[in-house]
Design a protein around this motif. Structure first.
Motif, PDB file in Angstrom:
ATOM      1  N   SER A   1       0.922  -1.166  -0.161  1.00  0.00           N
ATOM      2  CA  SER A   1       0.338  -0.262   0.129  1.00  0.00           C
ATOM      3  C   SER A   1       0.621   1.432  -0.204  1.00  0.00           C
ATOM      4  O   SER A   1       1.560   1.972   0.807  1.00  0.00           O
ATOM      5  N   GLY A   2       0.273   2.010  -1.498  1.00  0.00           N
ATOM      6  CA  GLY A   2       1.083   3.478  -0.780  1.00  0.00           C
ATOM      7  C   GLY A   2       1.003   3.772   0.088  1.00  0.00           C
ATOM      8  O   GLY A   2       1.491   4.737   0.610  1.00  0.00           O
TER       9      GLY A   2
ATOM     10  N   PHE B   1      -4.055  17.293   0.877  1.00  0.00           N
ATOM     11  CA  PHE B   1      -4.752  17.062   0.452  1.00  0.00           C
ATOM     12  C   PHE B   1      -5.011  17.215  -0.819  1.00  0.00           C
ATOM     13  O   PHE B   1      -6.361  16.102  -1.259  1.00  0.00           O
ATOM     14  N   PHE B   2      -4.771  17.416  -2.128  1.00  0.00           N
ATOM     15  CA  PHE B   2      -4.713  16.597  -3.501  1.00  0.00           C
ATOM     16  C   PHE B   2      -4.233  15.316  -4.031  1.00  0.00           C
ATOM     17  O   PHE B   2      -5.391  15.611  -4.441  1.00  0.00           O
ATOM     18  N   GLU B   3      -3.090  15.581  -2.822  1.00  0.00           N
ATOM     19  CA  GLU B   3      -3.091  13.610  -2.984  1.00  0.00           C
ATOM     20  C   GLU B   3      -4.971  12.986  -2.898  1.00  0.00           C
ATOM     21  O   GLU B   3      -4.702  11.854  -3.383  1.00  0.00           O
TER      22      GLU B   3
ATOM     23  N   PHE C   1       4.716  10.863  -4.268  1.00  0.00           N
ATOM     24  CA  PHE C   1       4.770  10.012  -4.674  1.00  0.00           C
ATOM     25  C   PHE C   1       5.341   8.224  -4.759  1.00  0.00           C
ATOM     26  O   PHE C   1       5.059   7.436  -5.636  1.00  0.00           O
ATOM     27  N   ALA C   2       4.056   8.641  -3.418  1.00  0.00           N
ATOM     28  CA  ALA C   2       4.279   6.643  -3.296  1.00  0.00           C
ATOM     29  C   ALA C   2       2.964   6.088  -4.387  1.00  0.00           C
ATOM     30  O   ALA C   2       3.519   4.621  -4.253  1.00  0.00           O
TER      31      ALA C   2
ATOM     32  N   ILE D   1      10.506  10.796 -10.132  1.00  0.00           N
ATOM     33  CA  ILE D   1      10.190   9.694  -9.802  1.00  0.00           C
ATOM     34  C   ILE D   1      12.192   9.734  -9.056  1.00  0.00           C
ATOM     35  O   ILE D   1      12.092   8.986  -8.134  1.00  0.00           O
ATOM     36  N   ALA D   2      12.493   9.592 -10.787  1.00  0.00           N
ATOM     37  CA  ALA D   2      13.687   9.543 -10.579  1.00  0.00           C
ATOM     38  C   ALA D   2      14.955  10.194  -9.202  1.00  0.00           C
ATOM     39  O   ALA D   2      15.360   9.562  -9.044  1.00  0.00           O
TER      40      ALA D   2
END
Lengths: 203, 203
Positions: free
Chosen positions: B10-11, B96-98, B163-164, B186-187
């Motif tokens: 789970s992220g 909150f966006f996430e 990132f999760a 991400i990298a």
């Protein structure tokens, strides 16, 4: 002057107006109807590429989005948001709970029924809203049956955030008599100085 | 010792493990499979009536829920969360966006496809996930095409939170080559000291 771009009947936008009133800040209000495409104009998207209200524009032109972040921003340094530590974390838990487990069901049921007036065309979606929204209200009731506020810090932005759509949940066909602790909490919060409740279409 | 109740893939649970690693805190991990009813047991509901992972239990038995709140709790006082003011608000906006605009589509598509293995039975739901998930990735790309991190404060918990599920979005059939700014980010984040990426079922 702070400017709020919002929809007067929106609980997310109510949160912003209420924390500004409760912390003594004057603001201008620009009405934006998200059901009528008001968040999809080029002008609006330049402020918030995520196409959502509320949007706050500060004196210096800086833009703030996301009702939870806006609540924290204006509550900082006041009794509405405890200083860092577990007391603050308890408030944040409820703010995230509201956006993930409560608003997507309770606000959406209300919008479909009372604003879009599209109940018949959304039977399956509404059934999910009622099940999951009731589960969210059960979580709140578990706390509010035995405590006056959502956290042990008195009335905070956690209470404002959850009050936003809970106090108008009956417009989404939730029968609040099932949750007496919540009903008492609504009355308690509405009685605080300076609280202005939402005047919805059915009131 | 801090105990985390979570699901390794789970992220939302990854966020908790990562901020604990990144702030030098030891923790025990209790694996809970939410797809197999692990969050619906009486024991789990006593910790979190909202029936969701992750759950953190502190040394003194206090329980913290909601991944966004947990990130803030452990990041407080570190470079992962700026002090109060607009810099902190920028981080909260992304948190909150996430939870509202990103996770409900990108995490759900991945769970349906890679974990529940129920793609055929969820065609309509997946179509919505792909449309709205892509819109969320567009919002991120708009920032990351021209900036190294989501806020101007360097790598923060805003980057960890997004990132999760973004770094494993391909497990939900999102083609990340459409978003080169996100791919570079991400990298960049994965190369920071102490970052441990999720080992999903398709890796």
């Amino acid at each position: 002057m702070i400017t709020v771009h919002g929809f007067a009947a929106s609980g997310n936008c109510w949160k912003v107006a209420q924390i500004l009133r409760s912390t003594g800040r004057a603001f201008d209000w620009v009405e934006v109807d998200s059901n009528a495409g008001g968040t999809r104009t080029a002008e609006f998207l330049a402020m918030n590429p995520n196409a959502k209200i509320p949007v706050v524009v500060l004196d210096d032109g800086q833009v703030i989005t996301e009702s939870g972040a806006i609540l924290c921003h204006f509550a900082e340094g006041t009794d509405w948001l405890p200083a860092a530590g577990l007391a603050r974390t308890r408030v944040l838990e409820w703010l995230f709970f509201e956006q993930y487990s409560h608003e997507p069901y309770i606000a959406v049921a209300r919008n479909v029924i009372a604003y879009q007036k599209a109940k018949a065309a959304n039977a399956e979606r509404l059934a999910q809203c009622w099940t999951r929204g009731a589960a969210a209200l059960d979580v709140m009731e578990r706390r509010l049956a035995t405590h006056p506020w959502l956290t042990d810090s008195g009335a905070t932005i956690a209470d404002l955030a959850l009050f936003a759509y809970t106090h108008v949940a009956e417009e989404g066909a939730f029968d609040l008599t099932r949750w007496p602790g919540i009903q008492a909490w609504i009355a308690r919060l509405a009685a605080l100085p300076g609280i202005v409740i939402i005047e919805g279409p059915t009131k």
